[in-house]
Design an enzyme around this catalytic site. Structure first.
Site, PDB file in Angstrom:
ATOM      1  N   CYS A 332       1.184   0.859   2.391  1.00  0.00           N
ATOM      2  CA  CYS A 332      -0.144   0.350   2.750  1.00  0.00           C
ATOM      3  C   CYS A 332      -0.079  -0.403   4.088  1.00  0.00           C
ATOM      4  O   CYS A 332       0.147   0.201   5.120  1.00  0.00           O
ATOM      5  CB  CYS A 332      -0.696  -0.518   1.620  1.00  0.00           C
ATOM      6  SG  CYS A 332      -2.491  -0.768   1.729  1.00  0.00           S
ATOM      7  N   HIS A 438      -0.063   2.646  -3.471  1.00  0.00           N
ATOM      8  CA  HIS A 438       0.563   1.636  -4.314  1.00  0.00           C
ATOM      9  C   HIS A 438       0.985   2.296  -5.624  1.00  0.00           C
ATOM     10  O   HIS A 438       0.277   3.153  -6.156  1.00  0.00           O
ATOM     11  CB  HIS A 438      -0.422   0.507  -4.618  1.00  0.00           C
ATOM     12  CG  HIS A 438      -0.781  -0.319  -3.433  1.00  0.00           C
ATOM     13  ND1 HIS A 438       0.081  -1.230  -2.879  1.00  0.00           N
ATOM     14  CD2 HIS A 438      -1.916  -0.364  -2.687  1.00  0.00           C
ATOM     15  CE1 HIS A 438      -0.505  -1.815  -1.848  1.00  0.00           C
ATOM     16  NE2 HIS A 438      -1.710  -1.310  -1.701  1.00  0.00           N
TER      17      HIS A 438
END
Length: 503
Positions: A332, A438
């Site tokens: 991310c 994630h």
């Protein structure tokens, strides 16, 4: 029929409210009830995306798992994700509505009450019992007006309260007594029992203090819960796992950069459980000495944390180690940092442009629109040390504000299915890897070949790698937690408390 309710409040942050809420959820589930957790307002950088693409606090996800149900944004209608010491991004009913300073948020609180009430009432119509978690302490006398998360929430839900104090930090008797006495008489009446948490030692030595506490507060102590040695996802930066440690016994040393605004460190829980692996959270260049793999995690403030990497000396150390052959993975915000440039034309993170670490041929442009989605996919054909990951399935979720473009020479890391849309994600170049996903490290299908490759690079046999089912492992931990708490609390009294009317 609306659910019965019970609320866990604490004398302070980190008193164990989240874990005890999860324990009660598990106990009620074991006893045959349909139970759900609820927290009106959570402040955390650990978040999760539900199946319908809505964002909620990770603690309530953990509690939902303990209750044996799917996470539902109704369990956490307000999530505050700190962006600075005085401001947060506000997530309302699963969607970001912008950044607010503490003063701005405080002035908006009355307008948020209907959203909380609606979420709670809807949830209560679907379950037998709702276990509500408070936040911080109900005795913060400067914050009690228009409270939405402690006694204010208890009144909205007609909920009795169990007050928890942490004995491990010391001063538990003063904390419990002082909290009770700082409350208004009607709030004191709502407290139906005291719990002492994180106890180590001989209970008989503690007992005279319990008797005095009951006399002084006129509240029963309904249990003393031992210090838990369990592996359950915990809350945000208070987690003990973030403390920098060292271990020369593990075959592999994996470093996670402890960014100032580190988010979703639950991404590494499964990695920490692998045999032969030691995960260290580092915030100085020296702590990177001797590591075999570097992970740059997610962050709520990518540009600020990139500047911190630069000024702390970690950027130069990461670049040098990568040049010498150490693999680097960015997730991310960490993935965004690894590119060549980051641009913020809309002022999402303060505006301007900044050079990235230059480990990946990518460029990121921040957008006000937030991507929140679950996804499944498969890793494409990365070269480098992780070539054996080609074709491995992945599952996870995305939470980011920005689009990343692959430049010349870049290769996508994986292919994703977002709903019905087939897209590519991330980037691979040499031994540098990046992804927006994630949870990509949560499955044994990904972890086993990854660890085998790192061990083989050091000439170590990987025959003794422990591969486990993460779902089964979590279930075992929740059952152990429930057994421990059930034996420590007067559950008969708790059920009696549930049956009473606290309107």
């Amino acid at each position: 029929m609306a659910a019965k309710t019970i609320m866990i409040q604490g004398t302070a942050s980190n008193s164990g409210k989240s874990i005890l809420t999860a324990a009660l959820c598990r106990i009620f589930k074991q006893d045959g009830y349909r139970v759900a957790p609820f927290k009106s307002q959570n402040m955390a950088l650990n978040s999760y995306i539900t199946a319908d693409g809505l964002e909620m606090g990770r603690a309530q996800v953990m509690q939902a798992e303990a209750a044996g149900i799917a996470p539902d944004v109704r369990m956490n209608p307000i999530l505050l994700k700190p962006t600075s010491d005085v401001g947060s991004q506000v997530i309302l009913c699963g969607k970001a509505i912008g950044n607010r300073t503490a003063k701005e948020y405080w002035s908006d609180k009355k307008a948020l009450r209907p959203f909380i009430q609606q979420a709670f009432d809807s949830l209560a119509n679907d379950y037998d019992i709702i276990v509500i978690e408070g936040a911080g302490s109900p005795a913060e006398i400067n914050l009690k007006q228009d409270d939405l998360v402690n006694m204010g929430m208890a009144k909205m839900a007609h909920a009795p309260v169990l007050l928890v104090g942490d004995i491990d930090r010391g001063g538990v008797f003063a904390s419990l007594y002082g909290t009770v006495k700082l409350l208004e008489p009607d709030e004191q009446d709502r407290i139906q029992g005291l719990i002492i948490n994180k106890f180590r030692g001989d209970l008989e030595i503690l007992r005279p203090g319990l008797d005095d506490l009951e006399r002084l507060t006129d509240k029963p102590v309904i249990g003393v819960v031992p210090y838990a040695h369990l592996d359950i996802d915990d809350e945000d930066s208070l987690s003990e796992r973030l403390t920098a440690k060292d271990s020369s016994k593990a075959a592999l040393q994996i470093a996670v950069i402890r960014l100032p605004h580190l988010s979703n460190f639950t991404d590494f829980a499964s990695l920490e459980r692998m045999s032969a692996v030691f995960v260290r959270y580092v915030d100085t260049p020296k702590q990177l000495d001797g590591v075999d793999f570097i992970i740059i995690p997610g962050t709520k403030s990518t540009i600020d944390d990139l500047k911190w990497l630069r000024t702390s000396g970690l950027e130069a150390k990461i670049q040098r180690l990568h040049h010498e052959g150490t693999p680097v993975l960015g997730i991310c915000g960490g993935y965004q940092m690894m590119g060549r440039h980051l641009h913020d034309p809309e002022g999402v993170e303060g505006g301007g442009s900044i050079a990235g670490l230059g480990l990946l041929p990518t460029e990121t442009i921040f957008r006000a629109q937030k991507t929140t989605t679950q996804a499944t996919g498969k890793i494409l054909s990365p070269g480098g040390i992780f070539h054996d990951l080609a074709g491995v399935p992945t599952i996870g979720y995305e939470i980011h504000m920005g689009d990343t473009t692959l430049l010349e020479g870049a290769v996508p890391f994986q292919q994703l299915m977002r709903g019905i849309e087939l897209v590519t994600d991330g980037c691979y170049a040499g031994d540098a890897y990046g992804t927006y996903m994630h949870g990509v490290l949560d499955t044994p299908e990904v972890l086993e070949p990854l660890i085998r490759a790192l061990l083989a690079r050091k000439g170590i046999s990987a025959s003794d790698i422990t591969v486990f089912d993460p779902v089964q492992y979590k279930e075992e931990q929740y059952d152990k937690l429930a057994d421990m708490v059930r034996s420590a609390l007067d559950m008969e009294r708790i059920y009696q408390i549930l049956e009473a009317d606290y309107a």
